[in-house]
Write a protein that holds these residues in place. Sequence first.
Motif: not given
Lengths: 521, 323
Positions: A202, A207, A218-221, A223-228
């Motif tokens: 983190w 990314t 999943a791929t993302g920032t 924050d996006q990944v943690r929320a997935d």
Amino acid sequence: MTPLLHLDHITRHFGGLAALQPLSLDIPAGTRHAIIGPNGAGKSTLLSLIAGTLHPSAGRILLNGRNITRLRPAARARLGISRTWQHPAIFAHLTVADNLTLAGHRAATPQPDFDDASMGRWLQMLSPADSAAAVPAGALPYGHQRRLELAMALARQPRLLLLDEPSAGLDADDLAALSATLRALPTSVTVVLVDHHLDLVWSVADTVTVLHHGQHLATGTPDQVRADPGVQRAYLRAGEHPVPRQTRHSEAPAAMLLQIRNLTTGHTETPVLAGIDLDLPAGQITAILGRNGAGKTTLLNTIMGLHPAWPPTTITLDQQQLASGRPEAAARAGLGFVPQGRRLFAALTVAEHLRLAEAAGQSRERRRSQPGQSDPTDRPSGRSSSPGTWTRSRVLDLLPDLAHRLHHRADRLSGGEQQQLALARALLTRPRILLLDEPSEGLAPILAADLMGVLRDLADDGLTILLAEQHLPLALGTANQVHVLVSGTLTARCGTDDLPETGRWRPWCTLLGIGDGRDPG
Amino acid sequence: MSPVRSRLSARSRHMVGCAVAAALLAGALLLPAVAGPYVVALAATGLVLTVLAFSVHLLMVAGLPSLGQAAYLGVGASTTAHLATAGITLAPLHLLVAGAAGALAAALTAPVVLRTRATTFLMVTFAIGELVHTSAQHWATVTGGDQGIQVPPVILWPGGTPLRAQAGIYWYTLTVVLAVTGGLALLGRTRHALAWRAIADHEPRMHALGHPVNRQLLACHLLTGGVAGLGGALLVAVNHYVCPADLDFTTATLALLAVALGSGRLLGILAAAVGIIAVRDGIGTITAGHSLALLGLAFLTMAYRQPITRWLHTRRTHRAEAT
């Protein structure tokens, strides 16, 4: 804009096993891209495909628009791809200076961010002290070996830096240095990082890509990944919520199964450990904490007989003194060992590993059953004290992932599966005492939590365990007592139940190099 | 032990090593003055084996144990013999051509042997050595078959006197061997040797650092072929004769034994090679042909050197504790 690295539907099969399903990914220049996922997800396979150590079964890999799919590792390295491995890939028999000389022989494409002055700064930050320049790299502490490997990778002035589990086995100091180094890298270096240490991920990554069973999840920032939710289910949950420490209350004091007095040893003529006194109570877990280079691995190796002890060391198991430097005698006496780096037999299958270990265990069992042989763990100590008999089916019940991989070679297993195999191998020798050196190294958070449960179950079943571990939540969550090793000497000892109440944790943080003194559990 | 004491002991060890090397060199130079022709001939043969062992050692540096270097020695010897029988007996030219022939032979086998590593490399080189040996036995028009080829003595410079005296042959051989030893010692300090050692240590890391590993190993292989070829030229100069039996499996194993006994050090290998010939051809004659058993014993002693040293050390420590 052309991404620096473009993966176009790459796949990789090992026989009938799909280690990596079709994966497409663009990694722009200058980004810090992390690949995370449970053990066996295909992360290391992906790095090996990019580095050229493996070739994809299908798909293309483009570096700056150039197809490098069929290029060999050396050719890719000359194009600017540099890498580290899960275990430090250094020239162990050559000196530190020689390692760096070989690494800097011919930079891929000299980069403006890597002028002589900045290169010198990098190497100074990462390389061991000047006094270590003439030391064989294999004699360095584990954390220094990792830093040396990273220094070697950077000395190539890479455009793309591939890091496979760089945090594994590092102590708090080394982790902080690693994190600072990665954040400070010039933007001309693109980083692809595989790691289970989520704080590092983190803090470093722009990314994140999550893999699960070889599939892209999943791929993302960050924050996006943690929320997935899918990612949380597959990987994050246990890592975000540390397992609470277990409290045990013994009805009677446990007998001391292993007694170590004045353990002294070193490398060549330099002492590493001096005057270590340590008692292992039967059926309990004892953890040794300490920074890298403190001597934890040397301590376990010396107890196991893999490293010769110096006089006046005495190691007594059941009132019987163990011979120095004789691992086979230690194993016959009932010591089982899970070494750092696993040390599996690469060419043997999982089933063959288990068969070998089972034969050794049965042979030891037969000797124990002969008249005149006794086992101190059979004595009443207020707890269930017999470790029980480990059989292949019982081990596979405990570590079910191995049951699906019985006919695979050890070097084809993922890092987590290898760790489980090392543990299974040790258990099948039916040990009275199990020594584990960094067992959580390279394990996903979920597997690390599972390992905590397994170790607790083993101790509840009467097995005595000595654990050397950097992963503090695991050590504190499983052990009955912890010792801190500083510069080759045991400087503090405490029952884990006492730590929160007495507030004794804060000075220990100083010893262990943990900056803020918070309870790491 | 303190660092100061360590440095002192390292320095004193180095000085003792230099003194021993100087004494050995002086002894080697004066040997013809104090020993008979037979002993001098044995020493010259030992020097030839030294060169062959050096070529094995160079491959071992790169992590490639070989049982096939005698083949390149045979190629070098055979080429030299043909030059000499054709009237060209100039020793420096023999060395040059034999070295080139050995390297060329190594180049021809490189595509086969350099695809392998470790035990497979050992087996492949063994197979090549045996193939060359068997071919040499059957190709009598080139090698002379079991009869071998008689070779006239060499001359050291154009118009020079043929080298017939045992002492002269010995000094010539010693000079070449010392030159090769010096050359290899210098080579050991270069980046090439460092790269070979690194390949032996961790080949995947060398690939990942962008080193042309295959080219580096090819260079090593050609060089060792060339060195073994030089040994062939010396063999012809010493024996005035060459036959296929000179390149059989026993020769290859003796070279490997010299490397093992010499602990990977050039002077150690030199001493071991001379010692092996002394045991085989000298002591062997007075032990009713049991020289190979003696060599086997020497090899076992070397293999068990570390456990024996450790046992002696433990015993000494226990005695010291008891007192």
